[in-house]
Design an enzyme around this catalytic site. Structure first.
Site: not given
Ligand code: NAG
Ligand code: NAG
Ligand code: NAG
Ligand code: NAG
Ligand code: NAG
Ligand code: NAG
Ligand code: NAG
Length: 697
Positions: A108, A358
């Site tokens: 991702d 993230h």
């Protein structure tokens, strides 16, 4: 908070374990140790035994295995190593060698840093898979069958130390189109009862073979990988596994009619093993995967600066965690339980580890999640401060109370502001001695400072800037800052005593209007007397002078309502409405402060932008400390605020930026080293992450 975003990781693990037990062919991979740990510690010992067996048999496999799947743009390498250590150590302690992840897995993160690949190679991973890369880069790689490659991730390490096999997944983190069998997607299930009118096996198998064959055309070997799952899925794993069992059975049944496709449950490490056996040579890559664009107006460069206060807090917390870890060792067991109570470093370690995610330090989380990250860090600080007090008491032999100045960013420290006499302890977590300026909020005008040997130290008092007073909004009342240089040994501390000699308003003689220059023995910075802006910088050692001006601007954010694309500027994506920024002010009001310790030019651009340009006596660096905010939003326009340095240096569009605060990569405006760039966002498409440094030549 399912009213904000539906999620339930605990149910995923409950459900998947149950489904894995129903069929030994089934496989599942798990990535983030933080979530696994939360589930694991609540399980009965018989469930833990069951899970260990699934891991030992390779049916449940850990991949990546850090505490979280880290951000690659805004993280510092040291914090990434710490968070990987925490996850991998937990897996090793819990599952032994079978719990060891063989592949790194970042499906991702929004762009990929070379330093991350280098660290993964050095941690011993066999390969790395990810999902997101620039759409033009992907197109080129599909054509040339270079979606699998060898990443040589360091300029300085001897190959193959930082070499890592890298694979780009065919569908990001998603299943192929039309094959999503979760409660969160709408694709029809496989209906294989021939007595019913909605029997669809032939249709599903035909569609699947088409997709498999077209995917095979853009990869090099006879083995291809398909990710079957997505964000927040597998809470009810029966849906996926029941359909996958059927898909495998019916696709393979076609082999009787000549199909050469063999479908099986697998894992990234098994796939990697087959690629290895293919004994091919892969394309070599030496740059990185920044910036990431998923279409012509969607550059994911906004998050490099999203939520700057959280980013700063994370960095400061990393530094404090190093201090906490070191003093825990240096002070011995009493650090954890001593005169100031019970303290620990573990709370901060865990908070820092999740902060690397993230959607954490990247600044892209939803607001309640961003608040939670900050709250966890704050709790970590409290636990570490007790530990540090205990440790310093043991090391110094004095149990005097210690106050931590956590708000020096707004010149607030209740003790130093209100005391006539106090002592200061500074700790240096670096492995080399440092000399560093300390600025303490005070109310007096004349002070004496001496080091631990009683030797007097040059110190000066400068007024707190108007901008700082404004941003502290009534918290604290210090009118001045006491400035002096401290020295601290590697992994050690030093102490200074401070006593106030005189109070009253700051002597007016320290302030001069309309400064022309500030200078020490290394550097001289001049300012334009008309505009108040920086105008040149000289290196007094090499006798070189460059023109240098600097000012503040804002790009009008795109609101997404236009014909080319409906992408607005936001937390992830930077999309200015136009390539020409608005200037905030052509001139700055200035005042200067010149003392024997520091010289400053304070610039005021607008009620929401000001800056201090600062030169310490012994420093080779000119410091620009800006204060921006609160941004005016009454006009309902999004503002992407920037500062710009204009120089006479001719750099031909070439510049350099760091990777996770470690090695440096060369960049070139409107250029990518590995494909022929069509630039569609001249501003956002030229932004790169910076963690420690950027330079031009
Ligand atoms: C894994 O755990 C074992 C048993 O606790 C320990 O001996 C070993 O050193 C650990 N391995 C690593 C790489 O930390
Ligand atoms: C792999 O390929 C190389 C060169 O093409 C060859 O020398 C080597 O024997 C091959 N190894 C295996 C295990 O097939
Ligand atoms: C100052 O730092 C503290 C934590 O160190 C942080 O919570 C706060 O938001 C910062 N203040 C400003 C004005 O940036
Ligand atoms: C500090 O100085 C300010 C302004 O002169 C004054 O209002 C405040 O009472 C002083 N505080 C202390 C503790 O001396
Ligand atoms: C700023 O951008 C918005 C939307 O993107 C637009 O409506 C507005 O006209 C722009 N304003 C200026 C001054 O360019
Ligand atoms: C910028 O704003 C103008 C005026 O509203 C609009 O016509 C244009 O489409 C916008 N451009 C972008 C890239 O948002
Ligand atoms: C832009 O579009 C969004 C939704 O598509 C809408 O909410 C917003 O009001 C629009 N903005 C302008 C300035 O038209």
């Amino acid at each position: 908070r399912n009213d904000i975003q539906h999620a339930g990781v605990q149910y995923i693990l409950d459900s998947v374990v149950d489904q894995l037990l129903k069929n030994p062919d089934r496989r599942f991979i798990y990535v983030e140790a933080a979530f696994f740990y939360r589930w694991w510690k609540r399980q009965s010992s018989s469930m833990q035994q069951t899970v260990k067996q699934l891991v030992n048999e390779g049916r449940l496999e850990f991949v990546n295995g850090g505490w979280c799947m880290s951000d690659e743009a805004a993280t510092h390498y040291s914090a990434v190593i710490d968070q990987m250590t925490m996850g991998l150590r937990f897996l090793n302690e819990t599952f032994g060698p079978c719990g060891r992840p063989r592949v790194a897995w970042h499906i991702d993160p929004f762009g990929h840093a070379r330093e991350h690949a280098s660290m993964f190679a050095q941690m011993g991973y066999d390969g790395f898979f990810f999902g997101r890369l620039d759409y033009q880069d992907r197109d080129r790689r599909m054509t040339d069958k270079e979606q699998e490659l060898l990443w040589r991730a360091s300029d300085s390490l001897t190959p193959p130390m930082a070499d890592l096999f890298t694979g780009i997944l065919p569908n990001g983190y998603n299943p192929p189109d039309g094959f999503c069998w979760d409660q969160s997607c709408d694709d029809p299930p496989i209906r294989d009862d021939p007595d019913l009118e909605d029997y669809n096996v032939d249709d599903v198998v035909t569609r699947f073979l088409l997709i498999a064959n077209s995917q095979a055309l853009v990869y090099k070997t006879n083995h291809i990988i398909m990710t079957m799952g997505s964000d927040f899925q597998y809470e009810n794993a029966n849906l996926w596994y029941k359909n996958l069992d059927k898909l495998i059975r019916y696709v393979n049944a076609r082999q009787a009619h000549g199909s050469r496709v063999n479908l099986l449950y697998s894992t990234p490490s098994c796939y990697l093993q087959e690629l290895h056996r293919a004994n091919l040579t892969w394309a070599l890559k030496t740059d990185d995967f920044f910036p990431y664009a998923d279409s012509s107006h969607d550059f994911w460069t906004g998050y490099f600066t999203s939520r700057p206060a959280l980013k700063r807090y994370e960095r400061l917390s990393n530094s404090y965690l190093q201090t906490c870890n070191q003093l825990e060792v240096l002070g011995g067991p009493v650090s954890r339980n001593g005169p100031f109570g019970e303290g620990d470093s573990q709370t901060m370690k865990k908070a820092m580890a999740v902060a690397q995610h993230h959607d954490a330090v990247s600044g892209t989380a939803k607001q309640h999640v961003a608040n939670d990250y900050a709250r966890r860090l704050a709790t970590g600080w409290k636990h570490c401060q007790v530990l540090v007090s205990n440790s310093l008491a043991a090391l110094s032999g004095s149990s005097a109370e210690r106050i931590y100045c956590d708000n020096l960013n707004i010149s607030v420290c209740p003790l130093t502001e209100s005391s006539q006499k106090f002592s200061v302890t500074v700790y240096n977590p670096l492995a080399r001695p440092v000399t560093w300026p300390v600025r303490l909020p005070v109310n007096g005008t004349v002070y004496a400072v001496s080091d631990a040997n009683g030797k007097s130290v040059d110190c000066q008092v400068v007024p707190v800037s108007g901008a700082t007073r404004q941003v502290r909004r009534g918290r604290g009342f210090a009118v001045n800052e006491l400035v002096f240089q401290v020295q601290a040994p590697p992994l050690g501390y030093s102490s200074y005593s401070v006593s106030q000699l005189r109070s009253g308003p700051p002597p007016a003689s320290t302030q001069h209007r309309s400064p022309l220059a500030i200078q020490n023995k290394f550097l001289r910075a001049t300012f334009d007397p008309e505009t108040g802006l920086l105008s040149s910088l000289s290196n007094l050692e090499t006798k070189q002078t460059i023109k240098l001006t600097q000012n503040f601007y804002w790009y009008n954010a795109s609101d997404g309502n236009n014909s080319e694309s409906n992408q607005p500027s936001g937390a992830y994506i930077f999309r200015p409405n136009s390539s020409t920024p608005f200037i905030i002010s052509r001139t700055a009001k200035t005042e200067s402060v010149q003392t024997s310790v520091v010289q400053e030019v304070r610039q005021w651009f607008s009620p929401w932008v000001s800056q201090v340009v600062r030169l310490y006596t012994d420093s080779k660096a000119l410091e620009l400390e800006w204060t921006v905010g609160p941004l005016p939003i009454h006009d309902d326009l999004g503002k992407e605020v920037i500062t710009r340095l204009d120089t006479s240096i001719e750099s031909a569009g070439v510049f350099y930026t760091d990777s996770n605060g470690r090695e440096v990569l060369q960049r070139k405006k409107d250029f990518r080293p590995t494909w022929n760039l069509k630039q569609s966002e001249p501003i956002a498409g030229n932004y790169y992450p910076i963690n420690s440094r950027a330079y031009i030549k």
